[in-house]
Scaffold this motif. Sequence first.
Motif, mmCIF file in Angstrom:
data_model
loop_
_atom_site.group_PDB
_atom_site.id
_atom_site.type_symbol
_atom_site.label_atom_id
_atom_site.label_comp_id
_atom_site.label_asym_id
_atom_site.label_seq_id
_atom_site.Cartn_x
_atom_site.Cartn_y
_atom_site.Cartn_z
ATOM 1 N N LEU A 87 0.843 -1.193 0.000
ATOM 2 C CA LEU A 87 0.000 0.000 0.000
ATOM 3 C C LEU A 87 0.877 1.242 0.000
ATOM 4 O O LEU A 87 1.901 1.279 0.669
ATOM 5 N N LEU A 88 0.467 2.256 -0.746
ATOM 6 C CA LEU A 88 1.231 3.486 -0.829
ATOM 7 C C LEU A 88 0.471 4.619 -0.153
ATOM 8 O O LEU A 88 -0.737 4.719 -0.342
ATOM 9 N N PRO A 89 1.097 5.499 0.585
ATOM 10 C CA PRO A 89 2.519 5.458 0.886
ATOM 11 C C PRO A 89 2.858 4.263 1.770
ATOM 12 O O PRO A 89 2.026 3.778 2.508
ATOM 13 N N SER A 90 4.101 3.832 1.658
ATOM 14 C CA SER A 90 4.508 2.595 2.319
ATOM 15 C C SER A 90 4.966 2.823 3.742
ATOM 16 O O SER A 90 5.234 3.934 4.159
ATOM 17 N N GLN A 139 2.752 7.784 -2.539
ATOM 18 C CA GLN A 139 1.626 7.402 -3.393
ATOM 19 C C GLN A 139 1.870 7.724 -4.863
ATOM 20 O O GLN A 139 1.171 7.223 -5.727
ATOM 21 N N ASN A 140 2.899 8.522 -5.159
ATOM 22 C CA ASN A 140 3.238 8.830 -6.547
ATOM 23 C C ASN A 140 4.384 7.976 -7.058
ATOM 24 O O ASN A 140 4.977 8.278 -8.077
ATOM 25 N N TYR A 141 4.723 6.926 -6.321
ATOM 26 C CA TYR A 141 5.776 5.982 -6.677
ATOM 27 C C TYR A 141 7.174 6.597 -6.626
ATOM 28 O O TYR A 141 8.086 6.135 -7.287
ATOM 29 N N PHE A 142 7.346 7.638 -5.811
ATOM 30 C CA PHE A 142 8.675 8.200 -5.613
ATOM 31 C C PHE A 142 9.314 7.519 -4.422
ATOM 32 O O PHE A 142 8.682 7.355 -3.374
#
Length: 148
Positions: A87-90, A139-142
């Motif tokens: 799950l993001l954010p992790s 949550q933006n995969y950064f």
Amino acid sequence: NVLHTDLILITGGGGKNPYFQKYIYKEFPNSEVFISDNSQEQVSRGNAIHSLLLNGFGTQLITPILTRDVYITGKNGPKLLFPINTLLPSEEQIVYLSDLDINGNEIVLISEIYNENTLVVKLTDELMHVESIQFSIDQNYFIHFSSL
């Protein structure tokens, strides 16, 4: 085992595509297919509600989930950093440098999300003396990292 789906709801502008509709009807011949007249409006409303909750109240309506594994690699090859379905954010992941056996002063992050791309993190002398690096993914995969 054959999975049977009773009802398929198609929403969004793509639902108006006759090729897509034909494919769905062909693949699910025993299912009821519902395509709303205002399917594009449904998507717009969902985006507006999500934006209000996220920007107005700081909460997310939808929680992104990683669809692929993310690895970190050193001299001994890749080590799983964030598994699929995270799950993001992790939650923050801690990776010990000694476990990676880093060659020189670089770590390579490999993400199957972006098959052709890797991120090379150059460690400064200051980071070479720490025992671990803490990673998190938003949550933006950064991917964010800091030394411990």
